[in-house]
Design an enzyme around this catalytic site. Structure first.
Site, PDB file in Angstrom:
ATOM      1  CG  HIS A  92      21.703  88.930  23.573  1.00 25.62           C
ATOM      2  ND1 HIS A  92      22.133  90.130  24.090  1.00 25.62           N
ATOM      3  CD2 HIS A  92      21.152  88.242  24.623  1.00 25.62           C
ATOM      4  CE1 HIS A  92      21.863  90.168  25.387  1.00 25.62           C
ATOM      5  NE2 HIS A  92      21.288  89.033  25.734  1.00 25.62           N
ATOM      6  CB  SER A 111      23.948  83.976  30.095  1.00 23.76           C
ATOM      7  OG  SER A 111      23.273  85.181  30.271  1.00 23.76           O
ATOM      8  CG  LEU A 112      24.053  87.314  34.454  1.00 22.88           C
ATOM      9  CD1 LEU A 112      23.204  88.393  35.138  1.00 22.88           C
ATOM     10  CD2 LEU A 112      25.503  87.780  34.399  1.00 22.88           C
ATOM     11  NE  ARG A 139      21.906  83.188  26.874  1.00 23.79           N
ATOM     12  CZ  ARG A 139      21.379  84.310  27.357  1.00 23.79           C
ATOM     13  NH1 ARG A 139      20.806  84.302  28.552  1.00 23.79           N
ATOM     14  NH2 ARG A 139      21.409  85.428  26.668  1.00 23.79           N
TER      15      ARG A 139
HETATM   16  C1  SIN Z   1      17.623  90.710  28.695  1.00 19.61           C
HETATM   17  O1  SIN Z   1      17.602  91.448  29.672  1.00 19.61           O
HETATM   18  O2  SIN Z   1      16.739  90.646  27.850  1.00 19.61           O
HETATM   19  C2  SIN Z   1      18.828  89.865  28.484  1.00 19.61           C
HETATM   20  C3  SIN Z   1      18.833  88.743  29.398  1.00 19.61           C
HETATM   21  C4  SIN Z   1      19.576  87.600  28.784  1.00 19.61           C
HETATM   22  O3  SIN Z   1      20.180  87.728  27.738  1.00 19.61           O
HETATM   23  O4  SIN Z   1      19.496  86.515  29.342  1.00 19.61           O
END
Ligand code: SIN
Length: 526
Positions: free
Chosen positions: A337, A377-378, A372
């Site tokens: 991811h 991340s955003l 993380r």
């Molecule tokens: C998610 O919606 O599970 C992903 C969010 C993320 O990767 O921080």
């Protein structure tokens, strides 16, 4: 092919949250070109579902967000980088809302959800599960309002232009033409590298290009062994590894093995809301125990209307594969991811190469440590995008823009490609398979050395001559796969997302970071 040249004050490579936020910060300071290798809206930001974590609610505190981030990072976060992100996050978020970003509300108040390893409800979301798209929409619109920002879409960066160790721009391939873009400062915001693995939530563009070009330019690349696996992606033959947001577990979904047994409470007190790396390994363990390729995510006990409204995109996508998430348990398995490591930067995004900056997933400030925290991340892209823009301005005040031919790291000469006659797609597919199987969720010396051996077959072609995006992408993928493998070999201990079955404990120098730099062996660093 004779290159054309262009001169600009700032070159931003990548058009997701970090790149756009950096470009907006630069807008009043000179001319800017933002490059995207595909269409303008194709970035990993646009795929982010769950949300953006920020300590804004009355029930939350910045120090609690800090503690949760540090805990998830498993001892390897740069504490200062975390402090900056959580402290500045609320203001940058409010600014984004003042530019038009809409987040879901309960009545008139913002609605916060919870995700794994967060001790408070602090995740803002938009249209249920389309948060990244909303943030991207607003940033694209804002960037368009500045005449100083130009966009070059479908522009693939081949390499950085380096003169006497200083980054002076980049060589770009666009519509079969080579353009040398000279700039006072260059900001990399190219996102991640999920495509190195056969199972990933990442889009096709995530081939690690930014890390590869920075490495070839001599930049220090840090902590590449820390690859995050998302625990829950759709497992359905023929379907992509579509993300099933952690927010679903935050809203009450549970994990069951193929026998229908809810297993997470047996592993961790936080059960389904344990940190991502922990949930991933528990799932793998259940898959092994039950000899199955998946487990189930069960939301069937939640109210049907709530599920449809809260997760409209996920509901619609799963229905395309004949899975009704309100009635059926969803088969899920982990997939790659996110890359916690990347181009080593300081808190202003400056890399070890003068004139070269990096922000967002491509960068490694150390803010995520070994794992993380969900939805950070955003926030990282937003905060560090802006801060990197600021420090690029400072740097550029004294930097001269060059219009010489530059010494590119790879010569873009005419002549046949070194890969002509090579079955590119076969190598790409084998690479993804090797990385998943040998450098995946559970690693050991034997599996890592097998990956290293496979990669070494291709070492020679890395210095060749290439002709198009697909070829360069493969070269970048091979380069970054080698960095991930080398760093994983060096780290003979387990922390966060890096789990070695032969060195399960944290011991020795586990608190240190791994660094790779071209021409040197992978090394430990403070
Ligand atoms: C998610 O919606 O599970 C992903 C969010 C993320 O990767 O921080």
């Amino acid at each position: 092919m004779k290159p054309t040249t262009k001169t600009v004050d700032f070159l931003v490579i990548g058009g997701g949250v970090a790149g756009l936020r950096a470009a907006i910060e630069l807008a009043s300071e000179g001319s800017i070109i933002v490059l995207t290798k595909d269409k303008a809206t194709e970035s990993t930001t646009g795929y982010a579902q769950g949300g953006i974590a920020v300590a804004l609610s009355d029930e939350d505190e910045v120090c609690v967000h800090y503690d949760d981030t540090i805990k998830a990072g498993d001892g390897l976060c740069n504490e200062e980088a975390v402090q900056v992100m959580v402290e500045k996050g609320p203001d940058y978020l409010l600014e984004l809302m003042s530019w038009g970003a809409q987040f879901d509300k309960n009545g008139t108040s913002l609605s916060y959800t919870r995700e794994a390893a967060h001790s408070r409800r602090r995740i803002l979301h938009s249209k249920g599960d389309s948060t990244g798209k909303e943030i991207e929409r607003v940033l694209i619109k804002k960037a368009r309002s500045f005449s100083s920002i130009s966009r070059y879409d479908f522009a693939f960066t081949l390499d950085l232009i380096i003169e006497q160790g200083i980054c002076k721009g980049a060589t770009v391939l666009r519509h079969d033409k080579i353009i040398k873009i000279f700039a006072r400062a260059v900001i990399l915001a190219t996102g991640g590298a999920g495509q190195l693995f056969s199972r990933t939530t990442n889009p096709m563009i995530s081939t690690g290009d930014g890390i590869a070009i920075a490495y070839r330019a001599g930049a220090r690349i840090m902590d590449m062994e820390f690859i995050q696996f998302h625990p829950t992606t759709l497992y359905s033959p023929g379907a992509p590894h579509f993300l099933l947001s952690e927010a679903m577990r935050g809203e009450g979904a549970v994990l069951k093995n193929v026998k229908g047994y809810r297993f997470m409470p047996d592993y961790y007190e936080m059960a389904e809301l344990a940190p991502r790396d922990a949930v991933t390994r528990a799932i793998v363990s259940e898959m092994v125990k039950t000899r199955s390729r998946h487990v189930y995510l069960d939301l069937t006990h939640l109210d049907t209307n709530f599920t449809k409204k809260r997760f409209p995109q996920i509901y619609a996508t799963c229905l395309q594969y004949d899975i009704d998430i309100t009635e059926d348990m969803v088969p899920v398995c982990p997939a790659v991811h996110y890359v916690m490591g990347g181009v080593k930067t300081d808190l202003g995004g400056e890399s070890s190469v003068k004139g070269l900056f990096a922000a967002g997933e491509v960068a490694c400030t150390g803010v995520h440590g070994a794992n993380r925290l969900a939805s950070n991340s955003l926030l990282e892209g937003l905060v560090y995008g802006a801060l990197t823009g600021k420090s690029a301005v400072e740097y550029a005040a004294t930097a001269e823009v060059s219009v010489t031919s530059g010494e590119t790291c790879q010569e873009e000469t005419t002549g046949p490609s070194s890969l002509s006659g090579v079955d590119l797609e076969k190598i790409r597919s084998s690479l993804r398979q090797v990385m998943w199987e040998k450098v995946g969720i559970i690693r050991c010396e034997k599996s890592l050395m097998a990956a290293k051996k496979w990669l070494s077959k291709y070492e020679k072609i890395l210095d060749g001559r290439f002709k198009d995006r697909r070829e360069y992408e493969l070269i970048n993928m091979l380069t970054v796969a080698t960095l991930v493998t080398d760093a994983s070999i060096l780290r003979k201990n387990s922390a966060g997302a890096h789990f070695r079955s032969d060195f399960k404990k944290k011991k020795g120098n586990w608190k240190m970071h791994t660094v790779c730099q071209i021409g040197n062996k992978p090394q430990w660093s403070d």
